[in-house]
Design a protein around this motif. Structure first.
Motif, mmCIF file in Angstrom:
data_model
loop_
_atom_site.group_PDB
_atom_site.id
_atom_site.type_symbol
_atom_site.label_atom_id
_atom_site.label_comp_id
_atom_site.label_asym_id
_atom_site.label_seq_id
_atom_site.Cartn_x
_atom_site.Cartn_y
_atom_site.Cartn_z
ATOM 1 N N TYR A 93 0.887 -1.170 0.169
ATOM 2 C CA TYR A 93 0.130 -0.044 0.019
ATOM 3 C C TYR A 93 0.902 1.308 0.089
ATOM 4 O O TYR A 93 1.738 1.178 0.845
ATOM 5 C CB TYR A 93 -1.008 -0.052 1.196
ATOM 6 C CG TYR A 93 -1.641 1.396 1.732
ATOM 7 C CD1 TYR A 93 -2.305 2.070 0.864
ATOM 8 C CD2 TYR A 93 -1.447 1.944 2.771
ATOM 9 C CE1 TYR A 93 -2.942 3.386 1.336
ATOM 10 C CE2 TYR A 93 -1.916 3.054 3.108
ATOM 11 C CZ TYR A 93 -2.732 3.490 2.340
ATOM 12 O OH TYR A 93 -3.312 4.979 2.588
ATOM 13 N N LEU B 105 -10.345 -4.280 5.334
ATOM 14 C CA LEU B 105 -10.631 -3.147 4.507
ATOM 15 C C LEU B 105 -11.580 -3.671 3.094
ATOM 16 O O LEU B 105 -11.416 -4.975 2.788
ATOM 17 C CB LEU B 105 -9.618 -2.511 3.697
ATOM 18 C CG LEU B 105 -8.697 -1.435 4.671
ATOM 19 C CD1 LEU B 105 -7.471 -1.104 3.928
ATOM 20 C CD2 LEU B 105 -9.540 -0.262 4.970
ATOM 21 N N LEU C 160 -11.855 -2.892 -0.741
ATOM 22 C CA LEU C 160 -11.332 -2.556 -2.197
ATOM 23 C C LEU C 160 -12.337 -2.897 -3.159
ATOM 24 O O LEU C 160 -12.622 -3.829 -3.523
ATOM 25 C CB LEU C 160 -9.741 -3.003 -2.674
ATOM 26 C CG LEU C 160 -9.086 -3.052 -1.465
ATOM 27 C CD1 LEU C 160 -7.773 -3.841 -2.124
ATOM 28 C CD2 LEU C 160 -8.540 -1.876 -1.002
ATOM 29 N N VAL D 13 -11.819 2.531 -1.272
ATOM 30 C CA VAL D 13 -11.409 1.914 -0.398
ATOM 31 C C VAL D 13 -12.054 2.423 0.865
ATOM 32 O O VAL D 13 -12.095 3.606 1.346
ATOM 33 C CB VAL D 13 -9.912 2.186 -0.137
ATOM 34 C CG1 VAL D 13 -9.667 1.563 1.040
ATOM 35 C CG2 VAL D 13 -9.264 1.684 -1.335
#
Length: 565
Positions: free
Chosen positions: A170, A227, A229, A275
């Motif tokens: 990331y 998370l 995406l 995100v």
């Protein structure tokens, strides 16, 4: 010589041999070493029946709650409990025929490192240099596309059994912020077969614990274990989910934290993406600081307690004797967040709006359900700045969900509670005139224009977005009159050489508001540096004093008059 087959009453002594105590055996008995009677022959049909009985008993045992609980606990210990890959966990995984996915296991560490290097090569240097959030995800190709085990191929499957080991790198502000092993799952509802949305899980088992939230969402507190995406499914006008969540938040709904980003999976550029936090029990436990709450996810599976609580609310809405009053409803539902989601869907022309979740924080003195919005990828797809009223959907998509909990409550209140109709129509005009006024729409769009320029890609048709939103105040007023039977409406225009407050909202020098007939517009003027307020003029009629409240009965032009001190 023959012997008696009668069993002696006591054991023989002095070297004698006790005859067998089993079934009577015909034939001579020979003294000396013990000689066993021949085993009886078992008929073949009896053996087959015995084996069949064993198989049936095994199947029945497999279905018992005790065995199901054992397998559930074993799976939980082997996969869900976030600990290192111990021998016991590996044994349980082997018993259930599951692979050992723990990246911290010695044989997996090197593989994770190799995936990380591949992910670094996948990240587009130009995108990284732009400063945008960039996620590069790598996993084994089989984890995605194997006919038996691939998560993309088996897109209907859910749960931890369909989480695959992966690696993610990331970047933000041009720097590498995180590189670690993660768990990778497919995300979404009806779009799962497209393979455009994924969840990444941070677990000790993969080598990284929960991450600080501000790594991904600067300025926020707490930690995150997962998370989402999510690639933008529709591209016109661009940043659709993000603009939708912005609007829902401004109107009063709860929304997940999010940022625009780009991401790739095994080198495939997914393009403009969102995100965000994943709205789930673990997330809200961290956000609220306790676990004494219920989280009901619409269109997804729920635990028994959540289902029962929402079912009770549904039955209350359905069976409560008429007339249902606004205070009664407010004790059970946060009406502002409910109306934010319903009205927001109408404002954005969202045809797939009855999603998200409802949260009940049981630590509150008077707990009531709060509405959470997510997944707005159909926003703006049915809007046109120039479409005539007869061709606009208006409230149609909301009415299509008339049996859903939120819309059922809304419609009962609209039909039975005059105080709710008054309150809601005021909510509509305040939203259109103030919350989503032109300056706020420009402020909302500006960051996305800047991000597009920063990245150097065509991602956003800001002229189309601005035109759509600029047309909505008039369109929504017309649609609300047509579809809900609201009163006719008219405009109020205010001009002033110094800022004045309108409806207890922001300061304006030029203002055009739209009001349903019979509603009031409230104005307040204060002296300014070198200026003294003199009076108001409403359609040429003078009004003294700095405060004025006017009932709207026709188009009205108001002027605030200031004089020099």
């Amino acid at each position: 010589m023959s012997i008696s087959t009668t069993r002696p009453s006591s054991t023989q002594h002095g070297g004698g041999t006790t005859p067998p105590s089993g079934p009577r055996v015909a034939g001579p008995y020979v003294s000396g070493p013990a000689r066993m009677a021949p085993a009886p022959r078992i008929p073949l049909w009896a053996a087959a029946l015995f084996v069949a009985a064993l198989l049936c008993a095994g199947l029945l045992l497999e279905r018992t709650s005790a065995v199901r609980q054992y397998r559930f606990v074993s799976l939980d210990m082997a996969t869900k409990k976030d600990a290192l890959g111990s021998p016991r966990k590996r044994q349980l995984l082997a018993e259930m025929g599951l692979p050992d996915v723990h990246a911290v296991a010695p044989e997996n560490t090197a593989h994770t490192a190799a995936l990380l290097e591949q992910a670094r090569r996948d990240a587009d240097p130009a995108m990284v240099a732009s400063g945008w959030p960039v996620f590069a995800v790598r996993t084994d190709e089989a984890s995605l596309n194997d006919p038996e085990t691939g998560i993309n191929v088996n897109h209907k499957e859910r749960g931890r059994e369909w989480e695959r080991p992966a690696a993610v790198v990331y970047y933000r502000d041009g720097q590498e912020r995180l590189a670690t092993g993660v768990g990778l799952r497919l995300h979404g509802g009806g779009s799962r077969d497209l393979g455009i949305s994924y969840r990444v899980y941070f677990r000790n088992a993969y080598g990284a614990p929960a991450q600080p939230a501000d790594v991904f969402f600067p300025g926020t507190e707490g930690t995150l274990k997962r998370l989402v995406l999510r690639k933008e499914k529709t591209t016109s006008p661009g940043f659709i989910n993000m603009l939708g969540l912005d609007i829902m938040g401004m109107l009063g709904a709860e929304t997940p934290r999010f940022v625009p980003a780009v991401f790739s999976v095994n080198g495939k550029d997914m393009g403009l993406s969102l995100v965000s936090e994943h709205i789930a029990d673990a997330h809200w436990k961290r956000r609220l600081g306790h676990d004494n709450f219920l989280l009901y996810s619409i269109r997804k599976g729920n635990d028994r307690a959540e289902f029962a609580a929402l079912r009770e609310l549904y039955l209350w809405i359905r069976l409560m004797p008429a007339p249902l009053t606004m205070p009664q409803a407010e004790r059970r539902m946060d009406l502002r967040s409910m109306c934010a989601i319903i009205f927001g869907a109408v404002y954005m022309g969202e045809n797939d709006w009855d999603q998200g979740a409802l949260l009940l924080d049981k630590t509150q003195p008077d707990p009531r359900w709060t509405n959470i919005a997510w997944d707005l990828d159909q926003a703006f797809q049915h809007l046109s700045p120039t479409a005539p009223l007869e061709r606009r959907p208006g409230w149609k998509f909301a009415m299509d969900e008339a049996k859903a909990v939120r819309m059922r409550l809304f419609l009962r209140l609209w039909k039975e509670a005059p105080e709710f109709r008054t309150w809601f129509l005021r909510y509509v005009v305040d939203a259109l005139n103030h919350t989503l006024r032109p300056s706020e729409r420009e402020r909302m769009i500006a960051p996305y224009v800047a991000m597009e320029r920063q990245l150097g890609r065509e991602m956003f048709d800001q002229d189309m977005a601005a035109a759509m939103l600029a047309a909505r105040p008039v369109q929504v007023m017309e649609e609300t009159v047509r579809d809900l039977g609201a009163p006719a409406w008219s405009t109020v225009h205010v001009s002033s050489s110094c800022p004045v407050r309108i409806d207890d909202m922001a300061d304006y020098t030029e203002y055009t508001g739209r009001y349903f007939m019979g509603q009031t517009v409230r104005l307040h003027a204060t002296p300014q540096d070198g200026k003294r307020f003199s009076h108001w003029e409403a359609n040429g009629v003078r009004h003294s004093g700095p405060d004025m409240e006017l009932t709207v009965e026709r188009a009205t032009a108001i002027r605030a008059v200031f004089t020099d001190i």
